[in-house]
Motif scaffolding. Structure first.
Motif, short mmCIF file in Angstrom:
data_model
loop_
_atom_site.label_atom_id
_atom_site.label_comp_id
_atom_site.label_asym_id
_atom_site.label_seq_id
_atom_site.Cartn_x
_atom_site.Cartn_y
_atom_site.Cartn_z
N UNK A 3 -8.50 -6.57 10.12
CA UNK A 3 -7.88 -7.75 9.53
C UNK A 3 -6.46 -7.39 9.11
N UNK A 4 -5.68 -8.41 8.78
CA UNK A 4 -4.30 -8.18 8.36
C UNK A 4 -4.26 -7.31 7.11
N UNK A 5 -5.19 -7.52 6.20
CA UNK A 5 -5.23 -6.73 4.97
C UNK A 5 -5.54 -5.27 5.25
N UNK A 6 -6.46 -5.02 6.17
CA UNK A 6 -6.81 -3.64 6.53
C UNK A 6 -5.63 -2.95 7.20
N UNK A 7 -4.95 -3.69 8.06
CA UNK A 7 -3.81 -3.14 8.77
C UNK A 7 -2.68 -2.81 7.79
N UNK A 8 -2.41 -3.71 6.87
CA UNK A 8 -1.38 -3.46 5.85
C UNK A 8 -1.75 -2.26 4.99
N UNK A 12 0.40 1.19 4.60
CA UNK A 12 0.75 1.72 3.27
C UNK A 12 0.28 3.17 3.13
N UNK A 13 -0.94 3.46 3.60
CA UNK A 13 -1.46 4.82 3.52
C UNK A 13 -0.63 5.79 4.36
N UNK A 14 -0.22 5.37 5.53
CA UNK A 14 0.61 6.23 6.38
C UNK A 14 1.94 6.53 5.69
N UNK A 15 2.53 5.51 5.10
CA UNK A 15 3.82 5.71 4.41
C UNK A 15 3.67 6.62 3.19
N UNK A 16 2.59 6.44 2.45
CA UNK A 16 2.35 7.30 1.28
C UNK A 16 2.16 8.75 1.71
N UNK A 17 1.41 8.97 2.78
CA UNK A 17 1.18 10.33 3.27
C UNK A 17 2.49 10.94 3.75
N UNK A 18 3.31 10.15 4.43
CA UNK A 18 4.61 10.65 4.89
C UNK A 18 5.47 11.07 3.70
N UNK A 19 5.46 10.28 2.64
CA UNK A 19 6.23 10.63 1.45
C UNK A 19 5.69 11.91 0.81
N UNK A 48 3.72 4.34 11.19
CA UNK A 48 3.57 3.23 10.25
C UNK A 48 4.49 2.07 10.63
N UNK A 49 5.71 2.40 11.06
CA UNK A 49 6.64 1.35 11.47
C UNK A 49 6.13 0.62 12.70
N UNK A 50 5.58 1.37 13.64
CA UNK A 50 5.03 0.77 14.86
C UNK A 50 3.87 -0.16 14.52
N UNK A 51 2.96 0.31 13.68
CA UNK A 51 1.81 -0.50 13.32
C UNK A 51 2.23 -1.72 12.50
N UNK A 57 3.39 -9.21 14.40
CA UNK A 57 3.24 -10.10 15.55
C UNK A 57 1.83 -10.69 15.60
N UNK A 58 0.98 -10.25 14.71
CA UNK A 58 -0.37 -10.79 14.66
C UNK A 58 -1.30 -10.19 15.68
N UNK A 59 -0.98 -8.99 16.15
CA UNK A 59 -1.83 -8.34 17.13
C UNK A 59 -2.56 -7.18 16.48
N UNK A 60 -3.71 -6.87 17.01
CA UNK A 60 -4.49 -5.74 16.55
C UNK A 60 -3.97 -4.46 17.19
N UNK A 61 -3.54 -3.44 16.38
CA UNK A 61 -2.99 -2.23 16.97
C UNK A 61 -4.03 -1.33 17.60
N UNK A 62 -5.29 -1.59 17.39
CA UNK A 62 -6.33 -0.72 17.94
C UNK A 62 -6.73 -1.18 19.29
#
Length: 62
Positions: A3-8, A12-19, A48-51, A57-62
């Motif tokens: 879902x959009x919430x899961x993707x967001x 967020x998790x990817x960005x936090x890990x990168x930081x 994270x930027x790609x996802x 765009x409303x597409x599922x990245x998986x």
């Protein structure tokens, strides 16, 4: 399918890990370890930027 919430949340998790990795790299006394951590952080940030773009765009990245 995420879902959009899961993707967001994943973005967020990817960005936090990168930081976290960037912070660890700044603290590392070993130049090779610093470079390795910075490279891993860069890859996570790019992912994270790609996802995020895919999600916008409303597409599922998986």
């Amino acid at each position: 399918m995420m879902s959009a919430g899961e993707s967001r949340g994943r973005v967020r998790q990817l960005r936090e890990k990168a930081q976290e990795l960037n912070t660890a790299a700044e603290r590392s006394a070993d130049p090779e370890e610093r470079r390795r951590l910075q490279e891993k952080a860069r890859r996570l940030q790019e992912q994270s930027e790609k996802e995020d773009k895919i999600d916008d765009r409303g597409m599922d990245p998986m």
